[in-house]
Motif scaffolding. Structure first.
Motif, mmCIF file in Angstrom:
data_model
loop_
_atom_site.group_PDB
_atom_site.id
_atom_site.type_symbol
_atom_site.label_atom_id
_atom_site.label_comp_id
_atom_site.label_asym_id
_atom_site.label_seq_id
_atom_site.Cartn_x
_atom_site.Cartn_y
_atom_site.Cartn_z
ATOM 1 N N GLY A 20 66.737 93.232 56.862
ATOM 2 C CA GLY A 20 66.760 93.369 55.418
ATOM 3 C C GLY A 20 67.647 93.567 54.476
ATOM 4 O O GLY A 20 67.597 94.210 53.396
ATOM 5 N N ALA A 21 68.712 93.144 54.647
ATOM 6 C CA ALA A 21 70.259 93.318 54.101
ATOM 7 C C ALA A 21 71.049 92.024 54.048
ATOM 8 O O ALA A 21 70.923 91.396 55.027
ATOM 9 C CB ALA A 21 70.804 94.288 54.413
ATOM 10 N N VAL A 22 71.673 91.743 52.781
ATOM 11 C CA VAL A 22 72.544 90.552 52.996
ATOM 12 C C VAL A 22 73.684 91.170 53.796
ATOM 13 O O VAL A 22 74.367 92.263 53.560
ATOM 14 C CB VAL A 22 73.155 90.495 51.408
ATOM 15 N N ARG A 23 74.321 90.350 54.858
ATOM 16 C CA ARG A 23 75.222 90.671 55.798
ATOM 17 C C ARG A 23 76.585 90.159 55.573
ATOM 18 O O ARG A 23 77.573 90.740 55.588
ATOM 19 C CB ARG A 23 75.015 90.151 57.121
ATOM 20 N N GLU A 24 76.622 89.021 54.443
ATOM 21 C CA GLU A 24 77.903 88.190 54.299
ATOM 22 C C GLU A 24 77.443 87.214 53.223
ATOM 23 O O GLU A 24 76.546 86.578 53.326
ATOM 24 C CB GLU A 24 78.415 87.669 55.743
ATOM 25 N N ILE A 25 78.478 86.786 52.683
ATOM 26 C CA ILE A 25 78.488 85.838 51.621
ATOM 27 C C ILE A 25 79.927 85.323 51.697
ATOM 28 O O ILE A 25 80.982 85.784 51.826
ATOM 29 C CB ILE A 25 78.592 86.380 50.017
ATOM 30 N N VAL A 26 79.872 83.923 51.869
ATOM 31 C CA VAL A 26 81.088 82.977 52.353
ATOM 32 C C VAL A 26 81.572 81.960 51.306
ATOM 33 O O VAL A 26 80.244 81.211 50.967
ATOM 34 C CB VAL A 26 80.985 82.491 53.596
ATOM 35 N N TYR A 27 82.428 81.712 50.949
ATOM 36 C CA TYR A 27 82.775 80.472 50.096
ATOM 37 C C TYR A 27 83.140 79.368 51.401
ATOM 38 O O TYR A 27 83.878 79.456 52.395
ATOM 39 C CB TYR A 27 84.165 80.642 49.190
ATOM 40 N N LEU A 28 82.570 78.365 50.948
ATOM 41 C CA LEU A 28 82.508 77.194 51.911
ATOM 42 C C LEU A 28 82.991 75.630 51.046
ATOM 43 O O LEU A 28 82.480 75.708 49.986
ATOM 44 C CB LEU A 28 81.313 76.887 52.537
ATOM 45 N N PRO A 29 83.595 74.744 51.858
ATOM 46 C CA PRO A 29 84.024 73.682 51.082
ATOM 47 C C PRO A 29 82.857 72.717 50.848
ATOM 48 O O PRO A 29 81.587 73.188 51.546
ATOM 49 C CB PRO A 29 84.855 73.139 52.275
ATOM 50 N N GLU A 30 82.873 71.988 50.060
ATOM 51 C CA GLU A 30 81.920 71.099 49.387
ATOM 52 C C GLU A 30 81.213 70.186 50.566
ATOM 53 O O GLU A 30 80.223 69.789 50.449
ATOM 54 C CB GLU A 30 82.354 70.113 48.510
ATOM 55 N N SER A 31 82.179 69.940 51.702
ATOM 56 C CA SER A 31 81.750 69.012 52.667
ATOM 57 C C SER A 31 80.486 69.865 53.609
ATOM 58 O O SER A 31 79.989 69.222 54.395
ATOM 59 C CB SER A 31 82.605 68.553 53.388
ATOM 60 N N THR A 32 80.385 70.940 53.470
ATOM 61 C CA THR A 32 79.439 71.884 54.200
ATOM 62 C C THR A 32 78.212 71.326 53.687
ATOM 63 O O THR A 32 77.680 71.173 52.655
ATOM 64 C CB THR A 32 79.496 73.502 53.923
ATOM 65 N N HIS A 33 77.158 71.591 54.763
ATOM 66 C CA HIS A 33 75.897 70.959 54.569
ATOM 67 C C HIS A 33 75.126 72.096 53.975
ATOM 68 O O HIS A 33 75.085 73.220 54.353
ATOM 69 C CB HIS A 33 75.187 70.199 55.929
ATOM 70 N N SER A 34 74.081 71.722 52.932
ATOM 71 C CA SER A 34 73.474 72.684 52.380
ATOM 72 C C SER A 34 72.029 73.146 53.259
ATOM 73 O O SER A 34 71.774 72.379 54.270
ATOM 74 C CB SER A 34 72.434 72.044 51.238
ATOM 75 N N VAL A 35 71.865 74.736 53.299
ATOM 76 C CA VAL A 35 70.557 74.771 53.957
ATOM 77 C C VAL A 35 69.741 75.674 53.173
ATOM 78 O O VAL A 35 69.996 76.264 52.218
ATOM 79 C CB VAL A 35 71.219 75.946 54.990
ATOM 80 N N ASP A 36 68.458 75.030 53.288
ATOM 81 C CA ASP A 36 67.481 75.732 52.514
ATOM 82 C C ASP A 36 67.287 77.258 53.063
ATOM 83 O O ASP A 36 67.502 77.426 54.206
ATOM 84 C CB ASP A 36 66.070 74.869 52.717
ATOM 85 N N PRO A 37 66.839 78.158 52.063
ATOM 86 C CA PRO A 37 66.802 79.500 52.508
ATOM 87 C C PRO A 37 65.539 79.777 53.383
ATOM 88 O O PRO A 37 64.812 79.069 53.478
ATOM 89 C CB PRO A 37 66.318 80.200 51.170
ATOM 90 N N ASP A 38 65.801 80.544 54.378
ATOM 91 C CA ASP A 38 64.647 80.619 55.400
ATOM 92 C C ASP A 38 64.127 82.029 55.566
ATOM 93 O O ASP A 38 63.353 82.293 56.403
ATOM 94 C CB ASP A 38 65.404 80.593 56.914
#
Length: 157
Positions: A20-38
């Motif tokens: 029930g909480a956000v554990r981490e927010i990370v900056y990633l390079p553009e080459s990283t694949h998008s992930v739909d929210p789960d």
């Protein structure tokens, strides 16, 4: 695994949630694949981060997982008091929170697990932009910091 990875003006942003909480927010390079929210919390985090990308004045009200030492949390609380479009130096933030060490403040900034939400990009070196996310020198992370500051209307000398 990320609960969501979204496009950002500077690459991608990954979001991890749990219990029930956000554990981490990370900056990633553009080459990283998008992930739909789960999950609903990942959707909520995405909506608030995208609102920030549209307007630097956007507020956040995400439940953040308890992280960091007492000192780190005091630094992160101090960072949250810096308004969009303003910056403080590591030394000025150290004085504001009652610390004597600008270096320790810089280390706490670099350990921030919730960038954007806890806007550590608003803390800079007395001689310029400073490092970002424990990365010194030019490159991806400093470019992210530059974009965030420019987005908020900050011009560094």
């Amino acid at each position: 695994m990320f609960n969501a990875v979204i496009d950002a003006p500077f690459g991608k942003v990954g979001i991890r949630t749990a219990d029930g909480a956000v554990r981490e927010i990370v900056y990633l390079p553009e080459s990283t694949h998008s992930v739909d929210p789960d999950c609903a919390l990942a959707e909520r985090a995405i909506a608030q981060i995208e609102r920030y990308f549209a307007s630097a004045q956007a507020d956040f009200d995400l439940p953040l997982a308890p992280r960091g030492t007492a000192f780190q949390r005091s630094v992160w609380d101090g960072i949250c008091a810096i308004e969009a479009g303003e910056v403080l130096t590591y030394g000025a933030l150290a004085k504001r929170i009652g610390s004597i060490s600008a270096r320790a403040v810089g280390q706490a900034c670099g350990s921030n697990p919730f960038p954007i939400v806890i806007p550590c990009h608003r803390v800079v070196s007395a001689s310029g932009i400073g490092g970002f996310a424990h990365h010194g020198g030019d490159g991806f992370f400093r470019d992210v910091k530059r974009w965030l500051l420019t987005h908020e209307g900050v011009t560094l000398r």
